[in-house]
Write a protein that holds these residues in place. Structure first.
Motif, PDB file in Angstrom:
ATOM      1  N   ASP A  42       0.956  -1.003  -0.078  1.00  0.00           N
ATOM      2  CA  ASP A  42      -0.746  -0.136  -0.333  1.00  0.00           C
ATOM      3  C   ASP A  42       0.759   1.364  -0.001  1.00  0.00           C
ATOM      4  OD1 ASP A  42      -1.679  -1.641  -0.068  1.00  0.00           O
ATOM      5  OD2 ASP A  42      -2.645  -1.668   2.014  1.00  0.00           O
ATOM      6  N   ASN A  43       1.937   1.448   0.304  1.00  0.00           N
ATOM      7  CA  ASN A  43       3.087   2.413   0.854  1.00  0.00           C
ATOM      8  C   ASN A  43       3.611   2.934  -0.159  1.00  0.00           C
ATOM      9  OD1 ASN A  43       1.018   3.281   3.482  1.00  0.00           O
ATOM     10  ND2 ASN A  43       2.813   2.529   4.627  1.00  0.00           N
ATOM     11  N   TYR A  44       4.454   2.210  -0.400  1.00  0.00           N
ATOM     12  CA  TYR A  44       5.478   1.792  -0.891  1.00  0.00           C
ATOM     13  C   TYR A  44       4.929   1.291  -2.689  1.00  0.00           C
ATOM     14  CZ  TYR A  44       7.948   2.666   3.492  1.00  0.00           C
ATOM     15  OH  TYR A  44       7.472   3.354   5.080  1.00  0.00           O
ATOM     16  N   GLY A  45       4.769   0.245  -2.903  1.00  0.00           N
ATOM     17  CA  GLY A  45       4.264  -0.792  -4.203  1.00  0.00           C
ATOM     18  C   GLY A  45       4.993  -1.216  -4.337  1.00  0.00           C
ATOM     19  N   ILE A  46       5.623  -2.061  -3.663  1.00  0.00           N
ATOM     20  CA  ILE A  46       6.495  -3.084  -3.440  1.00  0.00           C
ATOM     21  C   ILE A  46       6.038  -4.126  -2.970  1.00  0.00           C
ATOM     22  CG2 ILE A  46       8.959  -3.949  -2.736  1.00  0.00           C
ATOM     23  CD1 ILE A  46       9.514  -0.171  -2.017  1.00  0.00           C
ATOM     24  N   ASN A  47       6.301  -5.464  -3.632  1.00  0.00           N
ATOM     25  CA  ASN A  47       5.827  -6.460  -2.865  1.00  0.00           C
ATOM     26  C   ASN A  47       7.998  -8.087  -2.856  1.00  0.00           C
ATOM     27  OD1 ASN A  47       4.449  -8.744  -2.910  1.00  0.00           O
ATOM     28  ND2 ASN A  47       4.388  -9.102  -4.486  1.00  0.00           N
ATOM     29  N   LEU A  48       6.513  -8.014  -1.694  1.00  0.00           N
ATOM     30  CA  LEU A  48       8.176  -8.109  -0.440  1.00  0.00           C
ATOM     31  C   LEU A  48       8.927  -9.782  -1.455  1.00  0.00           C
ATOM     32  CD1 LEU A  48       6.784  -7.495   3.513  1.00  0.00           C
ATOM     33  CD2 LEU A  48       8.690  -6.180   2.096  1.00  0.00           C
ATOM     34  N   THR A  49      10.189  -9.821  -0.604  1.00  0.00           N
ATOM     35  CA  THR A  49      10.237 -11.692  -1.322  1.00  0.00           C
ATOM     36  C   THR A  49      10.557 -12.275  -0.054  1.00  0.00           C
ATOM     37  OG1 THR A  49      12.144 -10.644  -0.797  1.00  0.00           O
ATOM     38  CG2 THR A  49      11.768 -10.596  -3.421  1.00  0.00           C
ATOM     39  N   LEU A  50      10.949 -13.056   0.250  1.00  0.00           N
ATOM     40  CA  LEU A  50      11.845 -14.020   0.742  1.00  0.00           C
ATOM     41  C   LEU A  50      12.601 -13.910   2.054  1.00  0.00           C
ATOM     42  CD1 LEU A  50      10.695 -16.617   2.111  1.00  0.00           C
ATOM     43  CD2 LEU A  50      11.697 -17.852   0.655  1.00  0.00           C
ATOM     44  N   ALA A  51      13.674 -13.140   1.142  1.00  0.00           N
ATOM     45  CA  ALA A  51      14.308 -12.390   1.452  1.00  0.00           C
ATOM     46  C   ALA A  51      13.886 -11.614   2.733  1.00  0.00           C
ATOM     47  CB  ALA A  51      15.967 -12.213   1.084  1.00  0.00           C
ATOM     48  N   ASP A  52      12.929 -10.618   2.413  1.00  0.00           N
ATOM     49  CA  ASP A  52      12.578  -9.503   3.165  1.00  0.00           C
ATOM     50  C   ASP A  52      11.541 -10.068   4.686  1.00  0.00           C
ATOM     51  OD1 ASP A  52      13.448  -7.556   0.696  1.00  0.00           O
ATOM     52  OD2 ASP A  52      11.361  -7.757   0.139  1.00  0.00           O
ATOM     53  N   LEU A  53      10.867 -11.311   4.124  1.00  0.00           N
ATOM     54  CA  LEU A  53      10.349 -11.340   4.816  1.00  0.00           C
ATOM     55  C   LEU A  53      11.179 -12.307   6.291  1.00  0.00           C
ATOM     56  CD1 LEU A  53       7.804 -13.517   3.421  1.00  0.00           C
ATOM     57  CD2 LEU A  53       7.501 -11.516   4.629  1.00  0.00           C
ATOM     58  N   PHE A  54      12.801 -12.773   5.668  1.00  0.00           N
ATOM     59  CA  PHE A  54      13.481 -13.057   6.588  1.00  0.00           C
ATOM     60  C   PHE A  54      14.686 -11.798   7.523  1.00  0.00           C
ATOM     61  CE2 PHE A  54      13.364 -17.371   4.847  1.00  0.00           C
ATOM     62  CZ  PHE A  54      13.655 -18.612   5.750  1.00  0.00           C
ATOM     63  N   ILE A  55      13.778 -10.855   6.892  1.00  0.00           N
ATOM     64  CA  ILE A  55      14.772  -9.669   7.391  1.00  0.00           C
ATOM     65  C   ILE A  55      13.548  -9.158   8.629  1.00  0.00           C
ATOM     66  CG2 ILE A  55      15.203  -6.855   7.023  1.00  0.00           C
ATOM     67  CD1 ILE A  55      16.500  -8.031   4.514  1.00  0.00           C
ATOM     68  N   ILE A  56      12.881  -9.268   8.564  1.00  0.00           N
ATOM     69  CA  ILE A  56      11.201  -8.262   8.969  1.00  0.00           C
ATOM     70  C   ILE A  56      11.221  -8.813  10.470  1.00  0.00           C
ATOM     71  CG2 ILE A  56       9.219  -8.303   9.051  1.00  0.00           C
ATOM     72  CD1 ILE A  56       8.974  -7.308   6.199  1.00  0.00           C
ATOM     73  N   ALA A  57      11.731 -10.631  10.298  1.00  0.00           N
ATOM     74  CA  ALA A  57      11.279 -11.284  10.761  1.00  0.00           C
ATOM     75  C   ALA A  57      12.803 -11.609  12.362  1.00  0.00           C
ATOM     76  CB  ALA A  57      11.238 -13.169  10.335  1.00  0.00           C
ATOM     77  N   SER A  58      13.636 -11.119  11.671  1.00  0.00           N
ATOM     78  CA  SER A  58      14.866 -11.136  12.351  1.00  0.00           C
ATOM     79  C   SER A  58      14.414  -9.895  13.348  1.00  0.00           C
ATOM     80  CB  SER A  58      15.721 -10.893  11.818  1.00  0.00           C
ATOM     81  OG  SER A  58      16.300  -9.869  10.849  1.00  0.00           O
ATOM     82  N   THR A  59      13.970  -8.784  13.312  1.00  0.00           N
ATOM     83  CA  THR A  59      13.212  -7.987  14.897  1.00  0.00           C
ATOM     84  C   THR A  59      13.213  -7.926  15.772  1.00  0.00           C
ATOM     85  OG1 THR A  59      10.960  -7.209  13.693  1.00  0.00           O
ATOM     86  CG2 THR A  59      13.026  -6.470  12.351  1.00  0.00           C
ATOM     87  N   PRO A  60      13.731  -7.138  16.597  1.00  0.00           N
ATOM     88  CA  PRO A  60      13.541  -8.019  17.654  1.00  0.00           C
ATOM     89  C   PRO A  60      11.437  -7.749  18.605  1.00  0.00           C
ATOM     90  CG  PRO A  60      15.308  -5.657  17.967  1.00  0.00           C
ATOM     91  CD  PRO A  60      14.387  -5.898  16.509  1.00  0.00           C
ATOM     92  N   TRP A  61      10.875  -6.753  17.711  1.00  0.00           N
ATOM     93  CA  TRP A  61       9.504  -7.549  17.926  1.00  0.00           C
ATOM     94  C   TRP A  61       9.244  -8.112  17.800  1.00  0.00           C
ATOM     95  CZ3 TRP A  61       7.277  -4.453  21.096  1.00  0.00           C
ATOM     96  CH2 TRP A  61       7.452  -2.561  21.355  1.00  0.00           C
ATOM     97  N   PHE A  62       9.055  -8.729  16.279  1.00  0.00           N
ATOM     98  CA  PHE A  62       9.127  -9.876  16.004  1.00  0.00           C
ATOM     99  C   PHE A  62       9.528 -11.311  16.585  1.00  0.00           C
ATOM    100  CE2 PHE A  62       8.722 -14.113  13.426  1.00  0.00           C
ATOM    101  CZ  PHE A  62       7.725 -13.337  12.747  1.00  0.00           C
ATOM    102  N   PHE A  63      10.456 -10.962  17.056  1.00  0.00           N
ATOM    103  CA  PHE A  63      10.652 -12.444  18.098  1.00  0.00           C
ATOM    104  C   PHE A  63       9.840 -12.074  19.601  1.00  0.00           C
ATOM    105  CE2 PHE A  63      13.562 -13.576  21.019  1.00  0.00           C
ATOM    106  CZ  PHE A  63      13.909 -14.672  21.542  1.00  0.00           C
ATOM    107  N   ALA A  64      10.205 -10.995  19.842  1.00  0.00           N
ATOM    108  CA  ALA A  64       9.193 -10.734  21.049  1.00  0.00           C
ATOM    109  C   ALA A  64       8.070 -11.535  21.062  1.00  0.00           C
ATOM    110  CB  ALA A  64       9.104  -9.460  21.472  1.00  0.00           C
ATOM    111  N   LEU A  65       6.633 -10.888  20.066  1.00  0.00           N
ATOM    112  CA  LEU A  65       5.197 -11.532  19.507  1.00  0.00           C
ATOM    113  C   LEU A  65       5.909 -12.888  19.548  1.00  0.00           C
ATOM    114  CD1 LEU A  65       4.281  -8.336  17.571  1.00  0.00           C
ATOM    115  CD2 LEU A  65       3.845  -9.278  19.447  1.00  0.00           C
TER     116      LEU A  65
END
Length: 136
Positions: A42-65
């Motif tokens: 919605d905001n950037y018009g970018i479709n995420l890739t699998l590498a992006d999902l792994f980067i998002i998963a390495s954030t502390p908030w994701f780990f904490a949740l």
């Protein structure tokens, strides 16, 4: 063989918590990653890739949740009866008991981390994302 029987007994006695964890982690992964995918589209018009999902998963908030509360509870619940008098007599020393608990909690942590990464990979593949987007 004695150590294997101990691990098997701990898994059997905590089977409900392990099943809950096996269901909870992918559900949280799906919800968290789908929200991020929609925000990026919605905001950037970018479709995420699998590498992006792994980067998002390495954030502390994701780990904490996703992992920390369930993982800590599971690790503590597995070793909660290790200070019974019968268990202390079996191990005969505090050092062996401490090493056993450390190995058990480390094993639980590693299993949860690998399970979380595998669930992210399966979610990414099932949602049809590319592995890496070399165009952007």
């Amino acid at each position: 063989m004695k150590y294997f029987n101990t691990i098997t007994a701990k898994i059997e006695s905590n089977l409900k918590i392990i099943i809950f964890t096996a269901i909870f982690i992918p559900v949280v992964d799906i919800l968290y990653l789908s929200v991020f995918r929609q925000i990026y589209i919605d905001n950037y018009g970018i479709n995420l890739t699998l590498a992006d999902l792994f980067i998002i998963a390495s954030t502390p908030w994701f780990f904490a949740l996703s992992i920390s509360f369930v993982g800590i509870y599971l690790a503590l619940h597995i070793v909660k009866y290790d200070y019974n008098s019968t268990i202390i007599i079996i191990y005969k020393s505090r050092r062996r008991l401490w090493i056993n608990q450390t190995l058990c909690t480390t094993g639980v942590s590693l299993c949860l981390a690998v399970y979380n990464l595998l669930s992210i990979m399966v979610i990414g593949k099932l949602s049809g994302v590319n592995n890496i987007n070399w165009d952007t």
